[in-house]
Design an enzyme around this catalytic site. Structure first.
Site, PDB file in Angstrom:
ATOM      1  N   GLU A  57      -7.450  21.070  19.484  1.00 17.87           N
ATOM      2  CA  GLU A  57      -7.286  22.176  18.525  1.00 17.87           C
ATOM      3  C   GLU A  57      -8.690  22.637  18.168  1.00 17.87           C
ATOM      4  O   GLU A  57      -9.393  21.947  17.432  1.00 17.87           O
ATOM      5  CB  GLU A  57      -6.576  21.690  17.258  1.00 17.87           C
ATOM      6  CG  GLU A  57      -5.261  20.974  17.491  1.00 17.87           C
ATOM      7  CD  GLU A  57      -4.101  21.919  17.675  1.00 17.87           C
ATOM      8  OE1 GLU A  57      -4.332  23.139  17.760  1.00 17.87           O
ATOM      9  OE2 GLU A  57      -2.967  21.437  17.763  1.00 17.87           O
ATOM     10  N   GLU A 107     -17.762  32.244  15.793  1.00 18.40           N
ATOM     11  CA  GLU A 107     -17.017  31.731  14.643  1.00 18.40           C
ATOM     12  C   GLU A 107     -18.001  31.400  13.520  1.00 18.40           C
ATOM     13  O   GLU A 107     -18.919  30.606  13.709  1.00 18.40           O
ATOM     14  CB  GLU A 107     -16.249  30.467  15.042  1.00 18.40           C
ATOM     15  CG  GLU A 107     -15.377  29.937  13.921  1.00 18.40           C
ATOM     16  CD  GLU A 107     -14.660  28.641  14.282  1.00 18.40           C
ATOM     17  OE1 GLU A 107     -15.289  27.749  14.876  1.00 18.40           O
ATOM     18  OE2 GLU A 107     -13.466  28.525  13.940  1.00 18.40           O
ATOM     19  N   CYS A 150      -9.549  27.433  10.502  1.00 14.08           N
ATOM     20  CA  CYS A 150      -9.577  27.738  11.942  1.00 14.08           C
ATOM     21  C   CYS A 150      -8.821  29.022  12.251  1.00 14.08           C
ATOM     22  O   CYS A 150      -9.187  29.763  13.149  1.00 14.08           O
ATOM     23  CB  CYS A 150      -9.021  26.573  12.739  1.00 14.08           C
ATOM     24  SG  CYS A 150      -7.358  26.106  12.243  1.00 14.08           S
ATOM     25  N   LYS A 170     -10.574   8.755  12.997  1.00 18.04           N
ATOM     26  CA  LYS A 170     -12.020   8.915  12.758  1.00 18.04           C
ATOM     27  C   LYS A 170     -12.189  10.178  11.915  1.00 18.04           C
ATOM     28  O   LYS A 170     -12.223  11.292  12.434  1.00 18.04           O
ATOM     29  CB  LYS A 170     -12.751   9.050  14.101  1.00 18.04           C
ATOM     30  CG  LYS A 170     -14.188   8.538  14.106  1.00 18.04           C
ATOM     31  CD  LYS A 170     -15.119   9.223  13.141  1.00 18.04           C
ATOM     32  CE  LYS A 170     -15.653  10.538  13.658  1.00 18.04           C
ATOM     33  NZ  LYS A 170     -16.393  11.292  12.594  1.00 18.04           N
TER      34      LYS A 170
HETATM   35  P1  NAD Z   1     -16.891  19.210  14.802  1.00 17.37           P
HETATM   36  O1  NAD Z   1     -16.478  19.493  16.195  1.00 17.37           O
HETATM   37  O2  NAD Z   1     -18.324  19.211  14.473  1.00 17.37           O
HETATM   38  O3  NAD Z   1     -16.362  17.768  14.342  1.00 17.37           O
HETATM   39  C1  NAD Z   1     -14.999  17.422  14.384  1.00 17.37           C
HETATM   40  C2  NAD Z   1     -14.869  15.916  14.515  1.00 17.37           C
HETATM   41  O4  NAD Z   1     -15.375  15.512  15.778  1.00 17.37           O
HETATM   42  C3  NAD Z   1     -15.661  15.123  13.465  1.00 17.37           C
HETATM   43  O5  NAD Z   1     -14.894  13.993  13.062  1.00 17.37           O
HETATM   44  C4  NAD Z   1     -16.874  14.681  14.252  1.00 17.37           C
HETATM   45  O6  NAD Z   1     -17.438  13.492  13.738  1.00 17.37           O
HETATM   46  C5  NAD Z   1     -16.292  14.452  15.625  1.00 17.37           C
HETATM   47  N1  NAD Z   1     -17.245  14.521  16.744  1.00 17.37           N
HETATM   48  C6  NAD Z   1     -18.395  15.238  16.827  1.00 17.37           C
HETATM   49  N2  NAD Z   1     -18.994  15.022  18.025  1.00 17.37           N
HETATM   50  C7  NAD Z   1     -18.198  14.173  18.717  1.00 17.37           C
HETATM   51  C8  NAD Z   1     -18.263  13.593  20.010  1.00 17.37           C
HETATM   52  N3  NAD Z   1     -19.279  13.847  20.856  1.00 17.37           N
HETATM   53  N4  NAD Z   1     -17.273  12.770  20.402  1.00 17.37           N
HETATM   54  C9  NAD Z   1     -16.217  12.528  19.569  1.00 17.37           C
HETATM   55  N5  NAD Z   1     -16.118  13.018  18.334  1.00 17.37           N
HETATM   56  C10 NAD Z   1     -17.080  13.853  17.904  1.00 17.37           C
HETATM   57  O7  NAD Z   1     -16.069  20.219  13.903  1.00 17.37           O
HETATM   58  P2  NAD Z   1     -16.214  20.471  12.336  1.00 17.37           P
HETATM   59  O8  NAD Z   1     -17.489  21.206  12.104  1.00 17.37           O
HETATM   60  O9  NAD Z   1     -15.948  19.183  11.623  1.00 17.37           O
HETATM   61  O10 NAD Z   1     -14.958  21.413  12.063  1.00 17.37           O
HETATM   62  C11 NAD Z   1     -14.993  22.809  12.129  1.00 17.37           C
HETATM   63  C12 NAD Z   1     -14.405  23.297  13.449  1.00 17.37           C
HETATM   64  O11 NAD Z   1     -13.072  22.821  13.588  1.00 17.37           O
HETATM   65  C13 NAD Z   1     -14.306  24.799  13.543  1.00 17.37           C
HETATM   66  O12 NAD Z   1     -14.708  25.224  14.807  1.00 17.37           O
HETATM   67  C14 NAD Z   1     -12.817  25.071  13.359  1.00 17.37           C
HETATM   68  O13 NAD Z   1     -12.338  26.266  13.907  1.00 17.37           O
HETATM   69  C15 NAD Z   1     -12.226  23.890  14.019  1.00 17.37           C
HETATM   70  N6  NAD Z   1     -10.871  23.677  13.552  1.00 17.37           N
HETATM   71  C16 NAD Z   1      -9.835  23.945  14.412  1.00 17.37           C
HETATM   72  C17 NAD Z   1      -8.523  23.786  13.986  1.00 17.37           C
HETATM   73  C18 NAD Z   1      -7.374  24.063  14.915  1.00 17.37           C
HETATM   74  O14 NAD Z   1      -6.292  23.576  14.651  1.00 17.37           O
HETATM   75  N7  NAD Z   1      -7.560  24.797  15.990  1.00 17.37           N
HETATM   76  C19 NAD Z   1      -8.258  23.339  12.684  1.00 17.37           C
HETATM   77  C20 NAD Z   1      -9.340  23.088  11.844  1.00 17.37           C
HETATM   78  C21 NAD Z   1     -10.638  23.251  12.297  1.00 17.37           C
END
Ligand code: NAD
Length: 496
Positions: A254, A387, A288, A179
């Site tokens: 993550e 963040e 991240c 997804k």
């Molecule tokens: P997000 O949590 O908004 O979305 C991530 C994914 O989750 C998207 O595909 C989204 O559609 C999906 N999603 C959202 N709500 C959901 C739900 N209720 N159930 C299932 N899926 C759902 O994150 P973002 O804004 O896309 O990404 C940025 C964040 O990701 C930052 O906090 C960053 O630090 C983190 N990040 C972490 C790592 C790591 O390895 N630790 C790597 C990259 C990014």
């Protein structure tokens, strides 16, 4: 200008493209023009169900889970070849869709191919353990793919992060349902062709686009999907864990970060400056593991602040497609305004703005923010605690080693940490004391794919990378075999 953009992006289920069952779509725009360039199929529970059934069928009846490791590795290497051949196109689409500078997008495409090559190598060298208990018993492990895996990915470096989950799950023998993030679905549209061309059987790779709270949520609760690997925000991770609890799913989380970069007075200040700047401004700061809190020992604090400010002012912010660009456009107007609101919050709370903080004058439109440095940031300020996920860095002075450790740990997150000192004993002491999943000592963020990747505290749960990834996507079962006559307590023999 990017050519040949698909005007429509569909799901890929059981080896075929398909729209949503109810025909729903959502619009996606680019971060430079903020113009809609495509309609994307908005998956709902029916689409996720179809994809999960296709994956389940590929798991129970298809060749993939039982295929010899060498054969599966050949397919993975062909996927890597397909990615490498399309490296320029992947970078072009990624740059257009996410605003990532094109030179950095190239690097991410190369890393995506490397993810597949690495896990291809891993599975051909994988072995299962055996345990001897004296002479009486032998136990041996059978490692089996866990079943269909749901892979939910964020919008930052989307293609690379998708492959970081696809490569180990496919290597382990799991069919998948990917997804992609709704703000960055474009580069993933190349995956079906790459997978099919490489010989991935139908139903093994499935992709459902959609809004997280709808498509992602349906995937998390689907009974035929026992594993969910998620990368994204901490709050989303919490919602997913709660939703997955009734199904007792295996979860890999993550999550977000607010990583410290600790610079002691005896550090190589040139190298520390380069690393601190690259650590927070590469990938537009949408990273991240960004070292977004620079902690500097008092005696070098002023010197470091002026170096950082001076260099930040000279970073080339510009169109993502320009190879000279170092910082591009932020992904989406919502995110852009969120990052700007943090700049305002820093000003309101009394931090000292020493670089950036505004739209660059030569870029009148698009989601651009000049690399921003705040000095004199205090730990209670929001910009120190939350963040930001953009090109904004805080600089805070510390007095001694204990103070540095206290400040480094004064956060709910614990993803990465960077430590700069020429005193190696102190370096190791501080590395052991800072709560982070990944630490770099006198080094910037270079990854070895064998090493554990993940965070502590609010930055995540579980580890991926190398064997950790294969452990997550497989179940280890132990078979105990008696090598001598089994001496079993004889219940029910009294009185006979
Ligand atoms: P997000 O949590 O908004 O979305 C991530 C994914 O989750 C998207 O595909 C989204 O559609 C999906 N999603 C959202 N709500 C959901 C739900 N209720 N159930 C299932 N899926 C759902 O994150 P973002 O804004 O896309 O990404 C940025 C964040 O990701 C930052 O906090 C960053 O630090 C983190 N990040 C972490 C790592 C790591 O390895 N630790 C790597 C990259 C990014």
């Amino acid at each position: 200008m990017t050519s040949d953009l698909p005007g429509r992006l569909d799901h890929f289920i059981a080896g075929a493209w398909s729209p949503s069952a109810d025909g729903a779509t959502f619009a996606v725009a680019d971060p430079v023009g903020n113009r809609v360039y495509a309609q994307v199929a908005a998956g709902g529970p029916a689409d996720v169900d179809r994809a999960a059934r296709a994956a389940h069928c590929a798991f129970t009846d298809g060749p993939w889970p039982a295929m010899a490791a060498r054969q599966r590795a050949r397919v993975l290497n062909r996927i890597a070849d397909g990615i490498a051949r399309r490296g320029a196109r992947i970078a072009e689409l990624e740059t257009f869709d996410t605003g990532l500078p094109v030179t950095q997008a190239h690097g991410q495409a190369e890393r995506a191919a490397e993810n597949f090559r690495f896990f291809a190598d891993m599975i051909v060298t994988a072995h299962e353990d055996a345990f001897r208990t004296g002479t009486s018993q032998l136990g041996y492990v059978i490692r089996k793919p866990a079943g269909p895996a749901g892979l939910i990915t964020p919008w930052n470096t989307p293609f690379m992060l998708e492959t970081w989950k696809l490569a180990p799950s496919l290597a382990a023998g799991c069919p998948v349902i990917l997804k992609p993030a709704e703000w960055s679905p474009l580069s993933a549209s190349l995956l079906p062709e790459i997978m099919t061309e490489a010989g991935v059987p139908d139903g093994v790779f499935n992709m459902v686009h959609g809004i997280g709270e709808v498509a992602g949520a349906a995937l998390v609760t689907h009974p035929l999907v026992p594993r969910i690997s998620f990368t994204g925000e901490t709050s989303t991770g919490q919602a997913i864990m709660a939703a997955a609890a009734p199904g007792l799913k295996g979860l890999s989380m993550e999550l977000g970060g607010k990583s410290p970069c600790v610079v002691f007075a005896d550090a190589d200040l040139d190298a520390a400056t380069d690393s601190a700047l690259f650590g927070v401004f590469s990938l537009n700061g949408e990273r991240c593991t960004a070292g977004s809190r620079i902690l500097a020992e008092r005696s070098v604090y002023d010197a470091l602040v002026s170096r950082l400010a001076d260099r930040a002012e000279r970073i080339r912010t510009g169109p993502p497609s320009d190879p000279a660009t170092e910082v591009g456009a932020l992904i989406h107007p919502d995110h852009y305004h969120r990052v700007l609101s943090y700049v305002q919050s820093g000003l309101d709370e009394g931090a000292r703005l020493v670089a950036g903080g505004r739209r660059p004058a030569h870029l009148p439109s698009g989601n651009y923010l000049a690399p921003t440095v705040f000095a004199d940031v205090r730990p209670e300020m929001r910009i120190f605690r939350e963040e930001i996920f953009g090109p904004v860095v805080c600089v805070t002075p510390f007095e001694d080693e204990a103070d540095a450790i206290r400040l480094a740990n004064d956060t709910r997150y614990g993803l990465a940490a960077y430590i700069w000192t020429r005193d190696l004993r102190r370096g190791h002491r501080v590395a052991a004391a800072v709560d982070a999943g990944m630490l770099w000592l006198n080094s910037h963020n270079v990854r070895d794919l064998r090493t554990p990747f993940g965070g502590v505290k609010a930055s995540g749960l579980g580890r991926e990378g190398g064997q950790h990834s294969l452990d997550f996507y497989t179940d280890s079962r132990i078979v105990h075999v008696a090598l001598e006559d089994a001496r079993v307590p004889r219940f029910g023999t009294e009185g006979t």
